[in-house]
Structures are given as structure tokens and as C-alpha cells.
Design a protein around this motif. Structure first.
Motif, PDB file in Angstrom:
ATOM      1  N   LEU A 127      34.247  -3.845 -31.970  1.00  0.00           N
ATOM      2  CA  LEU A 127      35.104  -2.606 -32.157  1.00  0.00           C
ATOM      3  C   LEU A 127      34.593  -1.554 -31.345  1.00  0.00           C
ATOM      4  N   ALA A 128      33.291  -1.329 -31.187  1.00  0.00           N
ATOM      5  CA  ALA A 128      32.817  -0.295 -30.277  1.00  0.00           C
ATOM      6  C   ALA A 128      33.045  -0.666 -28.643  1.00  0.00           C
TER       7      ALA A 128
ATOM      8  N   TRP B 148      44.078  -9.771 -34.968  1.00  0.00           N
ATOM      9  CA  TRP B 148      44.626 -10.105 -33.672  1.00  0.00           C
ATOM     10  C   TRP B 148      44.400  -9.200 -32.547  1.00  0.00           C
ATOM     11  N   ARG B 149      44.005  -9.804 -31.170  1.00  0.00           N
ATOM     12  CA  ARG B 149      43.181  -9.153 -30.219  1.00  0.00           C
ATOM     13  C   ARG B 149      43.988  -9.525 -28.842  1.00  0.00           C
TER      14      ARG B 149
ATOM     15  N   VAL C 262      44.855  -5.402 -33.499  1.00  0.00           N
ATOM     16  CA  VAL C 262      45.343  -5.264 -35.036  1.00  0.00           C
ATOM     17  C   VAL C 262      44.397  -6.086 -36.002  1.00  0.00           C
ATOM     18  N   GLU C 263      44.135  -5.232 -36.914  1.00  0.00           N
ATOM     19  CA  GLU C 263      43.083  -5.744 -37.934  1.00  0.00           C
ATOM     20  C   GLU C 263      44.006  -5.696 -39.126  1.00  0.00           C
ATOM     21  N   LEU C 264      44.298  -6.763 -39.791  1.00  0.00           N
ATOM     22  CA  LEU C 264      44.882  -6.769 -41.440  1.00  0.00           C
ATOM     23  C   LEU C 264      43.990  -6.604 -42.269  1.00  0.00           C
TER      24      LEU C 264
ATOM     25  N   PHE D 287      44.742  -0.422 -33.040  1.00  0.00           N
ATOM     26  CA  PHE D 287      43.949   0.270 -31.944  1.00  0.00           C
ATOM     27  C   PHE D 287      44.950  -0.272 -30.781  1.00  0.00           C
ATOM     28  N   ASP D 288      45.660   0.792 -29.959  1.00  0.00           N
ATOM     29  CA  ASP D 288      46.427   0.378 -28.995  1.00  0.00           C
ATOM     30  C   ASP D 288      46.163   1.309 -27.774  1.00  0.00           C
ATOM     31  N   LYS D 289      45.330   0.617 -26.721  1.00  0.00           N
ATOM     32  CA  LYS D 289      44.916   1.135 -25.490  1.00  0.00           C
ATOM     33  C   LYS D 289      45.871   1.804 -24.576  1.00  0.00           C
ATOM     34  N   LYS D 290      46.853   1.056 -24.497  1.00  0.00           N
ATOM     35  CA  LYS D 290      48.118   1.408 -23.604  1.00  0.00           C
ATOM     36  C   LYS D 290      48.383   2.612 -23.938  1.00  0.00           C
TER      37      LYS D 290
END
Length: 184
Positions: A173-174, A3-4, A10-12, A95-98
């Protein structure tokens, strides 16, 4: 499965509850149960399995060996059923950029390390690395290089991704993390 959004990815991660694991555990259970029943039948001198005439098998040495293989197979089958029940290896990568934080969570075996949780800052990510080993047992694994921490695998070893799929996953991802890609 993932989910992006613009700020969160978020990758399950699938664990041990896969169709292939259910099949192998079931086949191993049935096979080892058959071996054990034939070994017991040769000891008792009675036919416990109607499909196989066990009177032709002597208890010493064939019956003992078949009983041993049956018991060993039941132990291995029990181990497989436990890993399926506990869903070992499942979890998520977030991965949370905020917040600037990366969280990696996996379920392990029961005990002290049942929950494996790694958290670090996004600014510590050095690169995304693709490791490709071609040959009889081809292996393609995606790693995240962390400054001072080493490499953390992001894909399962038994996850058979094609070269195109792993490259696309690494590139996305990169791009999301704004880090370079390395190829080994």
C-alpha cells in the motif's frame, strides 16, 4: 480480498457475516433458550425439556435466575443476529491515483450513521503506520495517517494477520501510494 491496477486499488472489507459470528450467535441462542425453558419448567412444575429433569430445580431462586440468564442470552443473541443481518463493519477502501482521491466506506448500524463514507485527497496522506502490540492478546493494525485528520484504521481489530502479512500489506500500500511506513 482486493483488486488492483496501475491507477486504482480497491480492498473489500469483510463485515460481521463470518462463520465464527454465525456459530456464536447460534450457540448463544440455543443455550439461552435452554436456560429459559428450564426456568419456565420449574415455574410450571412440568418438564418442557425431556433431556433435563426440571422438577429438581426450585422456581425460587434457581428458576428465576435461569429465566433471567435465558432472557439476557436471547437479547445478546438477537443483537448478534442483527449485526450479522446488517453486515456491520463491511465496506471497501478505494485508492484512485487518476482522480487523486481516497474513499473509505463502511456499513454501520441502522440510523443516522448507517453509511460511513470518508473521502479525502491522496496528497493529504502522510504515511502508512503499523501498530503492533504483542502479548496475551496480540494485535496488529494497519493505519493511514492523514495530515490534520489523524489515523484511520485500515484493518479490522479482530483480523489476526501475522507480522509478515501486515508488513507485506503495508509495504504494497505504501508503494502504491508513494508514502513512507511508520512502525509503532
Amino acid at each position: 480480498m482486493s483488486w488492483r491496477s496501475e491507477r486504482i486499488w480497491v480492498e473489500l472489507i469483510a463485515g460481521s457475516r463470518k462463520t465464527s459470528n454465525f456459530c456464536w450467535a447460534f450457540i448463544l441462542f440455543l443455550g439461552s433458550l435452554g436456560f429459559l425453558l428450564v426456568g419456565i419448567s420449574s415455574y410450571l412444575g412440568r418438564n418442557l425439556l425431556s433431556l433435563f429433569p426440571s422438577q429438581q430445580i426450585l422456581f425460587f431462586p434457581q428458576g428465576i435466575v435461569m429465566s433471567f440468564y435465558g432472557i439476557a442470552g436471547l437479547f445478546i443473541s438477537s443483537y448478534l443476529w442483527c449485526t450479522i443481518w446488517w453486515n456491520v463493519g463491511s465496506g471497501y477502501d478505494r485508492f484512485d491515483k487518476k482522480a487523486g482521491i481516497v474513499c473509505i466506506f463502511r456499513w454501520g448500524f441502522p440510523g443516522k450513521n448507517r453509511r460511513i463514507f470518508i473521502r479525502f485527497l491522496m496528497k493529504d496522506i502522510q504515511s502508512i503506520r503499523i501498530e503492533v502490540k504483542e502479548g496475551i492478546s496480540t494485535r496488529r493494525i494497519l493505519y493511514m495517517e492523514i495530515i490534520g485528520q489523524g489515523a484511520i484504521p485500515l484493518t479490522r481489530i479482530d483480523e489476526n494477520l501475522t507480522s509478515r502479512e501486515i508488513e507485506q500489506k503495508a509495504a504494497e500500500l505504501a508503494y502504491f501510494l508513494r508514502v513512507p511506513i511508520e512502525l509503532l
